[in-house]
Design a protein around this motif. Structure first.
Motif, mmCIF file in Angstrom:
data_model
loop_
_atom_site.group_PDB
_atom_site.id
_atom_site.type_symbol
_atom_site.label_atom_id
_atom_site.label_comp_id
_atom_site.label_asym_id
_atom_site.label_seq_id
_atom_site.Cartn_x
_atom_site.Cartn_y
_atom_site.Cartn_z
ATOM 1 N N LEU A 1 1.881 -5.754 28.189
ATOM 2 C CA LEU A 1 3.360 -6.124 28.494
ATOM 3 C C LEU A 1 3.866 -5.931 29.800
ATOM 4 O O LEU A 1 4.600 -6.812 30.539
ATOM 5 C CB LEU A 1 4.286 -5.702 27.198
ATOM 6 C CG LEU A 1 4.179 -6.205 26.070
ATOM 7 C CD1 LEU A 1 5.110 -5.424 24.985
ATOM 8 C CD2 LEU A 1 4.805 -7.942 26.086
ATOM 9 N N ALA A 2 3.457 -4.702 30.243
ATOM 10 C CA ALA A 2 3.968 -4.413 31.453
ATOM 11 C C ALA A 2 3.370 -5.270 32.802
ATOM 12 O O ALA A 2 3.986 -5.876 33.675
ATOM 13 C CB ALA A 2 3.476 -2.922 32.010
ATOM 14 N N LEU A 3 1.881 -5.654 32.567
ATOM 15 C CA LEU A 3 1.316 -6.696 33.412
ATOM 16 C C LEU A 3 2.197 -8.063 33.027
ATOM 17 O O LEU A 3 2.409 -8.748 34.244
ATOM 18 C CB LEU A 3 0.098 -7.048 32.977
ATOM 19 C CG LEU A 3 -1.052 -5.880 33.227
ATOM 20 C CD1 LEU A 3 -2.784 -6.362 32.766
ATOM 21 C CD2 LEU A 3 -1.029 -5.588 34.753
ATOM 22 N N ASP B 1 -4.085 -1.598 24.282
ATOM 23 C CA ASP B 1 -2.981 -0.929 24.821
ATOM 24 C C ASP B 1 -1.779 -2.129 25.023
ATOM 25 O O ASP B 1 -1.784 -2.712 26.181
ATOM 26 C CB ASP B 1 -3.283 -0.277 26.115
ATOM 27 C CG ASP B 1 -1.836 0.664 26.479
ATOM 28 O OD1 ASP B 1 -0.564 0.227 25.942
ATOM 29 O OD2 ASP B 1 -2.141 1.559 27.409
ATOM 30 N N LEU B 2 -0.764 -2.300 24.085
ATOM 31 C CA LEU B 2 -0.092 -3.527 24.335
ATOM 32 C C LEU B 2 1.107 -3.176 25.183
ATOM 33 O O LEU B 2 1.636 -4.106 25.582
ATOM 34 C CB LEU B 2 0.737 -3.547 22.790
ATOM 35 C CG LEU B 2 -0.237 -4.398 21.618
ATOM 36 C CD1 LEU B 2 0.424 -4.486 20.518
ATOM 37 C CD2 LEU B 2 -0.898 -5.351 22.094
ATOM 38 N N VAL C 1 -6.426 -6.264 17.511
ATOM 39 C CA VAL C 1 -5.987 -6.057 18.699
ATOM 40 C C VAL C 1 -4.897 -4.892 18.703
ATOM 41 O O VAL C 1 -4.670 -4.277 19.540
ATOM 42 C CB VAL C 1 -5.241 -7.352 19.371
ATOM 43 C CG1 VAL C 1 -4.355 -7.288 20.366
ATOM 44 C CG2 VAL C 1 -6.443 -8.431 19.672
ATOM 45 N N ALA C 2 -3.936 -4.970 17.842
ATOM 46 C CA ALA C 2 -2.837 -4.095 17.818
ATOM 47 C C ALA C 2 -3.231 -2.444 17.651
ATOM 48 O O ALA C 2 -3.015 -1.714 18.488
ATOM 49 C CB ALA C 2 -1.834 -4.138 16.701
ATOM 50 N N GLU C 3 -4.483 -2.290 17.318
ATOM 51 C CA GLU C 3 -5.234 -0.890 16.879
ATOM 52 C C GLU C 3 -6.085 -0.690 18.199
ATOM 53 O O GLU C 3 -6.098 0.414 18.806
ATOM 54 C CB GLU C 3 -6.174 -0.996 15.878
ATOM 55 C CG GLU C 3 -6.774 0.383 15.499
ATOM 56 C CD GLU C 3 -7.886 0.302 14.344
ATOM 57 O OE1 GLU C 3 -8.419 1.365 14.085
ATOM 58 O OE2 GLU C 3 -7.661 -0.647 13.759
ATOM 59 N N MET D 1 -1.538 -12.442 20.590
ATOM 60 C CA MET D 1 -0.290 -13.171 20.076
ATOM 61 C C MET D 1 0.354 -12.724 18.984
ATOM 62 O O MET D 1 1.232 -12.534 18.685
ATOM 63 C CB MET D 1 -0.481 -14.784 20.090
ATOM 64 C CG MET D 1 -0.879 -15.489 21.489
ATOM 65 S SD MET D 1 -1.362 -17.112 21.163
ATOM 66 C CE MET D 1 -2.118 -17.734 22.688
ATOM 67 N N GLY D 2 -0.737 -12.451 18.033
ATOM 68 C CA GLY D 2 -0.182 -12.035 16.653
ATOM 69 C C GLY D 2 0.212 -10.616 16.659
ATOM 70 O O GLY D 2 1.268 -10.123 16.117
ATOM 71 N N ALA D 3 -0.530 -9.612 17.288
ATOM 72 C CA ALA D 3 -0.072 -8.407 17.713
ATOM 73 C C ALA D 3 1.259 -8.142 18.414
ATOM 74 O O ALA D 3 2.197 -7.324 17.751
ATOM 75 C CB ALA D 3 -1.217 -7.732 18.441
ATOM 76 N N LEU D 4 1.574 -9.094 19.352
ATOM 77 C CA LEU D 4 2.804 -8.959 20.134
ATOM 78 C C LEU D 4 4.115 -9.553 19.116
ATOM 79 O O LEU D 4 5.121 -8.934 19.025
ATOM 80 C CB LEU D 4 2.847 -9.686 21.375
ATOM 81 C CG LEU D 4 1.861 -9.141 22.602
ATOM 82 C CD1 LEU D 4 1.859 -9.982 23.628
ATOM 83 C CD2 LEU D 4 2.475 -7.594 22.800
ATOM 84 N N ARG D 5 3.743 -10.479 18.208
ATOM 85 C CA ARG D 5 4.811 -10.863 17.399
ATOM 86 C C ARG D 5 4.913 -9.825 16.253
ATOM 87 O O ARG D 5 6.047 -9.528 15.891
ATOM 88 C CB ARG D 5 4.151 -12.319 16.679
ATOM 89 C CG ARG D 5 5.314 -12.908 15.737
ATOM 90 C CD ARG D 5 4.581 -13.955 15.002
ATOM 91 N NE ARG D 5 5.587 -14.703 14.091
ATOM 92 C CZ ARG D 5 5.309 -15.362 13.424
ATOM 93 N NH1 ARG D 5 3.963 -15.943 13.158
ATOM 94 N NH2 ARG D 5 6.121 -16.052 12.533
ATOM 95 N N GLY D 6 3.802 -9.223 15.914
ATOM 96 C CA GLY D 6 4.129 -8.090 14.844
ATOM 97 C C GLY D 6 4.817 -7.006 15.383
ATOM 98 O O GLY D 6 5.332 -5.899 14.704
ATOM 99 N N GLU D 7 4.917 -6.602 16.802
ATOM 100 C CA GLU D 7 6.009 -5.878 17.488
ATOM 101 C C GLU D 7 7.346 -6.098 17.369
ATOM 102 O O GLU D 7 8.153 -5.763 18.023
ATOM 103 C CB GLU D 7 5.566 -5.612 18.927
ATOM 104 C CG GLU D 7 4.157 -4.851 19.068
ATOM 105 C CD GLU D 7 4.190 -3.466 18.357
ATOM 106 O OE1 GLU D 7 5.021 -2.515 19.009
ATOM 107 O OE2 GLU D 7 3.515 -3.110 17.510
#
Length: 821
Positions: free
Chosen positions: A230-232, A225-226, A220-222, A29-35
């Motif tokens: 996201l594709a899933l 594979d975000l 998680v970001a590192e 959740m945090g990594a996707l928000r960071g994107e």
């Protein structure tokens, strides 16, 4: 039925507890928000603790999906509601519970992660702790993948990985399953949340929680594979369900807005987000109460909700707050409607482990080594606060304590035919006003309970209103002058209630503030700040006084002068009147007329008024009074105080009196709004030097901090003032964009707005609804607007809305349309 709703989503599961679901889900959740994505977080099951970490990671309330506490067909609507509240999410991440197929005992997987994933039609990603196995990982994943033909996994994340050789071995073995490895997280005990006797330590109790979540996101970001994740999520099919709406299930029983004190803070962290939303939809106003620090119930409290948490951990602090314990005991004894679940039950007992508590219940609570964790079916044995005899609900228990006795003369519930909890009428009113039990109930699944409680709260408010005076018309004293927009802007909502332009100062200003901390060992000196203020307004230095924000300046005015006929022009920022009242003055009010656009006629100000306070541009009306109008108020023997807190947001500052050589005038300015300094408190006064000297004589030594003084100097440089001027031009454009976006809804800004906010009269939109309904409905849509009824001259049909970017304005307009629909 509306068109299908596209919502990218996925569910994080595991073979069992302890594999790292919370670590991965929260970090994801945090990594996707960071994107740059807006992420909605959910938890399968009844757990309150994990959603606290989700909220830290996403910046919005964490929510639960539980087909036992709510109906299975409600989960997709609740998912859609959570995903669009407070603003539409780009992706939803759902954390599972226990192992993939573990659900209600004896229920054949009912309420399991697999069950919920099927109900919301979401892809499943399994997290596996590989710290103690190698190729067996593939066998375990294969079993999960094939155990139920209706449940299929979409990917794997390996957690607690050791050597690269081990990872290669496992990855190769997993090829046979056909499932992609989406990421490999290394061992890192430093990113695990510590446990407590009921599970993870709640985020609200961990000082380092935000840092933990940030490290999770970085890991998680590192290592995941975000893009693949996201594709899933985007492969999830559209949902055909209608989003859940609390207003479809409850309604206000009266036009009033009674307050419900809702326990919060470190000791009471367990509460479903939908509880507050249902209360608001039922015409109540939830107000958070922290039993660790608050010493009294919020003013006007007509109901009490004590949810879950850890009072046993904070027993000593809770007990030490004798003022609140006494206030609660007295209020409950007098018939205040009160619901207490689990932790709330313990808090109302005489004691917890021998430590004195509120004592509203004739019972004792003690810790035990045994964990009680189970779903329950509930039946009300008699008429109670939450419904008539026979009312059925579903609940869950989650505790390591025992209360003796387990129930009172009348039980709150029957659980498996056994009495559970307390239902009581302590005031002898002829009907129960107290409901206390171990059972946690999700009111979204049983909204009639929320309605019954709201009905009791409204009834209590009506019965305790002043005699011969309608509750909604309490006269001048009814205005809550101490209420400010930050009280309306609760966490998780899009903040349109606070008029601070940015959430933090710009980097260059932050550097100045940080650098000033190197001299915190010395007492503050105002010399440089005073020179900067004087230079900015082209006056001598004796005409200026740095202050700790505008609030200090209002207090200094109230203490420095002894007016016989003080007058405040309203509607206006309430702090000047509150300061005058606190200093023993009794100011009169000149209330401007909305029909005239809140225009000020100097002739309406009585000649006898010897201290006049006016805002320019005025908060909340956004009206800019012409300079000539204010100059007409200047006369011998009168002090004119002009609050120009928002003047730097007006292009060119055409009506400013700062720098004018006018005897008897004091201009109060703030640096808070434009520069994001609300937490620093930086402002100043410019005006008649004799009057400024009187303020200076009242100012405590060193009241303005060194960082605030450094910020004052920095914000008044020519470059900074040019930046502020450019921002003022942007505000003007965005204000027009807001007005244009709202126009089709029928909402038109009052008067001729010139500040970075607008005042809106909502009374004509749905005249059949009680005043204030739209503000509350917008909260349920995820937007916090500033209430109008605390400003003298306005009522609950008015709201103030801060100017934000065009995207936010469009989203607000869309939310208004939904509320009207």
């Amino acid at each position: 039925m509306s068109a299908p709703t596209a919502l990218p989503r996925l569910v994080i599961t595991a073979p069992a507890s302890g594999h790292g679901k919370t670590t991965v889900a929260t970090g994801l959740m945090g990594a996707l928000r960071g994107e740059g994505l807006e992420v909605a977080g959910f938890k399968v099951g009844p757990d309150y603790i994990d959603p606290g970490y989700h909220a830290l990671a996403t910046g919005r309330p964490g929510r639960n999906l539980d087909p036992h506490l709510c109906h299975p067909e409600q989960l997709a609507p609740l998912l859609l509601h959570g995903a669009r509240t407070p603003v539409p999410a780009d992706v939803a991440v759902v954390e599972g519970v226990m192992g993939l197929f573990d659900g209600r005992m004896g229920g054949d997987g009912f309420a399991s992660t697999a069950h919920v994933a099927g109900l919301v039609d979401a892809p499943l990603v399994v997290v596996v702790d590989i710290s103690r196995m190698a190729r067996t990982t593939a066998a375990l994943v294969h079993g999960l993948h094939t155990f139920d033909p209706d449940v299929r996994l979409s990917g794997v994340i390996l957690n607690k990985a050791g050597s690269p050789r081990l990872v290669d071995e496992i990855t190769a073995a997993l090829e046979a399953t056909g499932l992609p490895v989406l990421g490999v997280l290394p061992r890192d005990a430093g990113i695990e949340a510590p446990s407590r006797h009921l599970g993870l330590v709640p985020a609200a109790e961990r000082d380092q929680a935000a840092g933990t979540v940030r490290r999770l996101a970085e890991q998680v970001a590192e290592h995941v594979d975000l893009r693949a994740v996201l594709a899933l999520a985007h492969a999830a099919p559209p949902l055909t369900a209608e989003p859940w709406n609390p207003a479809d299930h409850v309604s206000p029983p009266s036009p009033n807005r009674p307050r419900v004190a809702v326990a919060a803070g470190r000791a009471f962290t367990f509460r479903y987000a939908e509880t507050d939303e249902l209360l608001r939809a039922a015409g109540c106003e939830p107000v958070e109460l922290d039993p660790l620090v608050d010493t009294a119930l919020p003013e006007g409290t007509s109901g009490l909700y004590l949810g879950g948490g850890f009072p046993e951990v904070h027993a000593a602090e809770l007990s030490a707050n004798t003022a609140l314990r006494t206030a609660l005991a007295d209020a409950i004894a007098a018939g205040l409607p009160a619901v207490a679940e689990c932790a709330g039950l313990l808090y109302l007992c005489r004691s917890v482990d021998g430590v004195p508590m509120v004592g509203a219940l004739d019972a004792e609570a003690v810790m035990t080594p045994k964990l009680t964790l189970r779903y329950q079916g509930l039946v009300a044995p008699t008429d109670g606060l939450l419904g008539p005899a026979g009312t059925r609900a579903t609940g869950h228990e989650f505790h390591r304590t025992v209360v003796t006795p387990m129930s009172g003369d009348t039980a709150a519930w029957l659980v498996g035919g056994e009495a559970d909890g307390f239902s009581a009428d302590p005031a002898g009113l002829g009907h129960p006003t107290l409901h206390a039990s171990y059972q946690h109930v999700h009111w979204a699944g049983h909204p009639r309970l929320a309605q019954a409680f709201a009905d009791a709260v409204h009834d209590r408010a009506a019965r305790t209103a002043a005699p011969d005076r309608p509750q909604a018309e309490q006269g001048p004293g009814a205005y809550d002058l101490d209420h400010h927009g930050d009280s309306d802007a609760t966490e998780g909502l899009v903040d349109l209630a606070v008029n601070v332009a940015r959430p933090a100062p710009p980097d260059w200003l932050r550097d100045v503030i940080n650098a000033s901390t190197a001299t915190l060992g010395a007492y503050p000196r105002t010399d440089e700040a005073a020179k900067a203020i004087a230079a900015a307004h082209d006056v001598d230095v004796d005409h200026v006084l740095p202050t700790a924000g505008g609030a200090e300046a209002f207090t200094l005015v109230a203490r420095a002068f002894t007016p016989r006929h003080a007058l405040v022009v309203h509607p206006q920022f309430t702090e000047p009147e509150a300061a005058l009242l606190a200093a023993g003055h009794r100011p009169a009010r000149l209330v401007l007329d909305a029909a005239d656009g809140f225009v000020l006629d100097p002739a309406a100000v009585p000649d006898a008024a010897d201290l006049v306070v006016v805002g320019n541009p005025t908060n909340p009306t956004s009206v800019l009074h012409p300079r000539a109008t204010l100059e007409a108020l200047v006369r011998p023997g009168r002090v004119l105080v002009v609050d120009e807190a928002f003047m730097d947001a007006v292009p060119g500052e055409p009506a400013s009196l700062a720098g004018a050589d006018l005897p008897g005038v004091l201009v109060l300015r703030s640096l808070t709004k434009t520069w994001g300094l609300a937490g620093l408190r930086a402002g100043y006064v410019v005006g008649d030097p004799a009057l400024v000297d009187r303020l200076r004589a009242q100012q405590p030594p060193w009241s303005v901090s060194t960082p605030a003084l450094a910020a004052t100097v920095a914000c008044l440089t020519p470059a900074a003032r040019a930046e502020a001027a450019a921002a003022a031009e942007r505000f003007a454009g965005r204000r027009q964009a807001l007005a244009d976006a709202l126009a089709p809804t029928g909402l038109v800004p009052a008067g001729d707005p010139r500040a970075p906010f607008v005042l809106l009269d909502t009374s004509a939109l749905r005249p059949d609804r009680p005043a204030g309904w739209l503000r509350l409905a917008l909260r349920d849509q995820g937007f916090a607007a500033r209430r109008g009824e605390t400003f003298p001259g306005l009522d609950a049909s008015w709201i103030r809305v801060a100017v934000r970017d065009e995207t936010t304005s469009a989203a607000l307009a869309a939310a208004v349309v939904r509320c009207l629909g």
